[in-house]
Motif scaffolding. Structure first.
Motif, PDB file in Angstrom:
ATOM      1  N   VAL A  29       0.854  -1.191   0.000  1.00 59.34           N
ATOM      2  CA  VAL A  29       0.000   0.000   0.000  1.00 59.34           C
ATOM      3  C   VAL A  29       0.890   1.242   0.000  1.00 59.34           C
ATOM      4  O   VAL A  29       1.724   1.433   0.898  1.00 59.34           O
ATOM      5  CB  VAL A  29      -0.941   0.014   1.215  1.00 59.34           C
ATOM      6  CG1 VAL A  29      -1.796   1.288   1.211  1.00 59.34           C
ATOM      7  CG2 VAL A  29      -1.833  -1.216   1.213  1.00 59.34           C
ATOM      8  N   ILE A  30       0.734   2.065  -1.035  1.00 61.84           N
ATOM      9  CA  ILE A  30       1.553   3.275  -1.189  1.00 61.84           C
ATOM     10  C   ILE A  30       0.640   4.491  -1.108  1.00 61.84           C
ATOM     11  O   ILE A  30      -0.372   4.564  -1.821  1.00 61.84           O
ATOM     12  CB  ILE A  30       2.315   3.271  -2.518  1.00 61.84           C
ATOM     13  CG1 ILE A  30       3.259   2.053  -2.571  1.00 61.84           C
ATOM     14  CG2 ILE A  30       3.100   4.566  -2.712  1.00 61.84           C
ATOM     15  CD1 ILE A  30       3.972   1.898  -3.898  1.00 61.84           C
ATOM     16  N   THR A  31       0.995   5.436  -0.256  1.00 64.25           N
ATOM     17  CA  THR A  31       0.203   6.668  -0.085  1.00 64.25           C
ATOM     18  C   THR A  31       0.995   7.859  -0.607  1.00 64.25           C
ATOM     19  O   THR A  31       2.119   8.110  -0.158  1.00 64.25           O
ATOM     20  CB  THR A  31      -0.166   6.894   1.392  1.00 64.25           C
ATOM     21  OG1 THR A  31      -0.899   5.774   1.882  1.00 64.25           O
ATOM     22  CG2 THR A  31      -1.021   8.149   1.541  1.00 64.25           C
ATOM     23  N   GLY A  47      -2.703   0.445  -4.308  1.00 66.36           N
ATOM     24  CA  GLY A  47      -2.273  -0.893  -3.910  1.00 66.36           C
ATOM     25  C   GLY A  47      -1.530  -1.554  -5.045  1.00 66.36           C
ATOM     26  O   GLY A  47      -2.004  -1.599  -6.184  1.00 66.36           O
ATOM     27  N   VAL A  48      -0.335  -2.032  -4.772  1.00 68.81           N
ATOM     28  CA  VAL A  48       0.488  -2.694  -5.780  1.00 68.81           C
ATOM     29  C   VAL A  48       0.835  -4.089  -5.272  1.00 68.81           C
ATOM     30  O   VAL A  48       1.302  -4.255  -4.140  1.00 68.81           O
ATOM     31  CB  VAL A  48       1.790  -1.909  -6.058  1.00 68.81           C
ATOM     32  CG1 VAL A  48       2.632  -2.633  -7.102  1.00 68.81           C
ATOM     33  CG2 VAL A  48       1.473  -0.496  -6.514  1.00 68.81           C
ATOM     34  N   VAL A  49       0.579  -5.089  -6.108  1.00 67.98           N
ATOM     35  CA  VAL A  49       0.872  -6.471  -5.744  1.00 67.98           C
ATOM     36  C   VAL A  49       2.154  -6.899  -6.432  1.00 67.98           C
ATOM     37  O   VAL A  49       2.305  -6.764  -7.654  1.00 67.98           O
ATOM     38  CB  VAL A  49      -0.282  -7.412  -6.149  1.00 67.98           C
ATOM     39  CG1 VAL A  49       0.085  -8.858  -5.848  1.00 67.98           C
ATOM     40  CG2 VAL A  49      -1.553  -7.022  -5.411  1.00 67.98           C
ATOM     41  N   VAL A 295      -5.963   1.624  -8.192  1.00 68.20           N
ATOM     42  CA  VAL A 295      -6.248   2.635  -7.185  1.00 68.20           C
ATOM     43  C   VAL A 295      -7.333   2.109  -6.268  1.00 68.20           C
ATOM     44  O   VAL A 295      -8.359   1.600  -6.720  1.00 68.20           O
ATOM     45  CB  VAL A 295      -6.719   3.944  -7.847  1.00 68.20           C
ATOM     46  CG1 VAL A 295      -7.107   4.967  -6.788  1.00 68.20           C
ATOM     47  CG2 VAL A 295      -5.622   4.484  -8.757  1.00 68.20           C
ATOM     48  N   ARG A 296      -7.089   2.193  -4.980  1.00 72.65           N
ATOM     49  CA  ARG A 296      -8.092   1.741  -4.027  1.00 72.65           C
ATOM     50  C   ARG A 296      -9.227   2.742  -3.959  1.00 72.65           C
ATOM     51  O   ARG A 296      -9.011   3.951  -3.960  1.00 72.65           O
ATOM     52  CB  ARG A 296      -7.449   1.555  -2.651  1.00 72.65           C
ATOM     53  CG  ARG A 296      -6.365   0.487  -2.624  1.00 72.65           C
ATOM     54  CD  ARG A 296      -5.723   0.382  -1.281  1.00 72.65           C
ATOM     55  NE  ARG A 296      -6.696   0.005  -0.255  1.00 72.65           N
ATOM     56  CZ  ARG A 296      -6.380  -0.127   1.046  1.00 72.65           C
ATOM     57  NH1 ARG A 296      -5.147   0.103   1.450  1.00 72.65           N
ATOM     58  NH2 ARG A 296      -7.296  -0.481   1.915  1.00 72.65           N
ATOM     59  N   GLY A 297     -10.446   2.237  -3.913  1.00 75.76           N
ATOM     60  CA  GLY A 297     -11.591   3.128  -3.828  1.00 75.76           C
ATOM     61  C   GLY A 297     -12.779   2.517  -4.515  1.00 75.76           C
ATOM     62  O   GLY A 297     -12.804   1.310  -4.781  1.00 75.76           O
ATOM     63  N   PRO A 298     -13.792   3.343  -4.833  1.00 73.69           N
ATOM     64  CA  PRO A 298     -14.990   2.838  -5.522  1.00 73.69           C
ATOM     65  C   PRO A 298     -14.619   2.201  -6.854  1.00 73.69           C
ATOM     66  O   PRO A 298     -13.572   2.471  -7.440  1.00 73.69           O
ATOM     67  CB  PRO A 298     -15.864   4.088  -5.689  1.00 73.69           C
ATOM     68  CG  PRO A 298     -15.343   5.050  -4.676  1.00 73.69           C
ATOM     69  CD  PRO A 298     -13.895   4.770  -4.531  1.00 73.69           C
ATOM     70  N   ARG A 299     -15.534   1.352  -7.379  1.00 77.81           N
ATOM     71  CA  ARG A 299     -15.266   0.668  -8.638  1.00 77.81           C
ATOM     72  C   ARG A 299     -15.080   1.630  -9.790  1.00 77.81           C
ATOM     73  O   ARG A 299     -14.387   1.331 -10.764  1.00 77.81           O
ATOM     74  CB  ARG A 299     -16.415  -0.292  -8.955  1.00 77.81           C
ATOM     75  CG  ARG A 299     -16.519  -1.457  -8.001  1.00 77.81           C
ATOM     76  CD  ARG A 299     -17.651  -2.371  -8.393  1.00 77.81           C
ATOM     77  NE  ARG A 299     -17.808  -3.470  -7.440  1.00 77.81           N
ATOM     78  CZ  ARG A 299     -18.781  -4.352  -7.479  1.00 77.81           C
ATOM     79  NH1 ARG A 299     -19.702  -4.262  -8.421  1.00 77.81           N
ATOM     80  NH2 ARG A 299     -18.849  -5.312  -6.589  1.00 77.81           N
TER      81      ARG A 299
END
Length: 302
Positions: A29-31, A47-49, A295-299
């Motif tokens: 998780v990168i902010t 979020g990067v896997v 990007v984390r968040g809504p779809r």
């Protein structure tokens, strides 16, 4: 001003910037935080896997492991107790004694007491053995049977009986579970089994008395001992439980859990499993490099 975590990064005139971030295996998780001259801030969380991706037809192995504690086995004991109804027992006995012309018309007993205890031997791990104990009290079996060609009324009373057996749970080699019961033992305390027979004033010969006693003991054994091992497997295990569906990005993803190994120890029943991913690809999903960096968040987030 842009910060990644607590580190300030240089921003080009066109607003772009670059940053080398060490990644660990799995989700990172990168902010990124932007700060203007007025002190306003805006955060973007990405979020990067890192790690190998799998083809949809791949098997994830090892997938996961879980432990069924002794306390959790109480649920399985409740299933056994719920299955052991008087109607269930009556039907099983009548099916088992067709050739002996035994027909039960009424069966009753107190709610049975069931306990399941994972076996803990001298070795740290062993195949999935569970010791099963079942207590039956105040049982009544009413019906009729034929003795020397004559139909007779029968009333059997069982004050108390204890049935013990073992249940072995193993991986069946095809991804499922195999449940097998050992030989059941029926403990009848002295004087707990009694019966009356409608003889219309007659008497039984010694030979018929011996046949009757053997028959009644077999009825009691079949009703509460043989039944435990022969009829409960289907009630305790449904292979469809290993198939699962989840909703992901508006689509239904189906996968199957495959059992790898089952062992028991002092902690309970330990199960190791793999995950078989679905064979079908979604044709409308493009193969995009870096698709795992979302990007984390809504779809509908960019």
């Amino acid at each position: 001003l842009v910060k990644i975590g607590e580190q300030i990064v240089q921003v080009a005139d066109d607003g772009t910037f670059g940053f080398d971030a060490p990644l660990t295996t799995g989700l990172n998780v990168i902010t990124a935080t932007a700060l203007d001259l007025a002190g306003n801030t805006s955060d973007v969380i990405v979020g990067v896997v890192r790690g190998p991706t799998v083809d949809p037809t791949s098997v994830i192995s090892p997938g996961f492991a879980f432990l069924v504690t002794p306390a959790a086995l109480d649920s399985a004991a409740e299933v056994i107790a719920a299955v052991f109804t008087p109607e269930f027992v009556k039907g099983f006995v009548n099916e088992s004694f067709v050739e002996q012309d035994v027909t039960l018309t009424d069966v009753s007993f107190d709610p049975i007491q069931v306990s399941l205890v994972p076996r803990s031997g001298v070795v740290p791990e062993q195949p999935g053995f569970i010791d099963v104990s079942l207590v039956v009290e105040n049982a009544s079996l009413i019906g009729e049977f034929a003795l020397s060609g004559n139909p007779l009324a029968l009333n059997v009373s069982l004050e108390r009986a204890v049935v013990t057996t073992s249940m072995q749970i193993t991986a069946d080699g095809a991804g499922g579970l195999s449940i097998e019961f050992g030989e059941s033992e029926l403990d009848l305390p002295e004087g707990s089994l009694s019966w009356t027979v409608g003889l219309d004033g007659g008497e039984l010969s010694n030979e018929d008395s011996g046949l009757l006693e053997s028959l009644i003991e077999n009825i009691a054994r079949t009703a509460f001992s043989t039944l435990l091992s022969e009829r409960l497997i289907d009630q305790l295990y449904d292979p469809d439980l290993l198939k699962r569906e989840v909703e992901l990005f508006g689509r239904t993803l189906a996968f199957e859990i495959t059992i790898d190994d089952v062992v028991t120890n002092a902690s309970g029943l330990s199960v190791a499993a793999d995950i078989t991913m679905p064979a079908d690809r979604f044709a409308e999903v493009r193969e995009v490099p870096g698709a795992l960096a979302r990007v984390r968040g809504p779809r509908d987030a960019p």
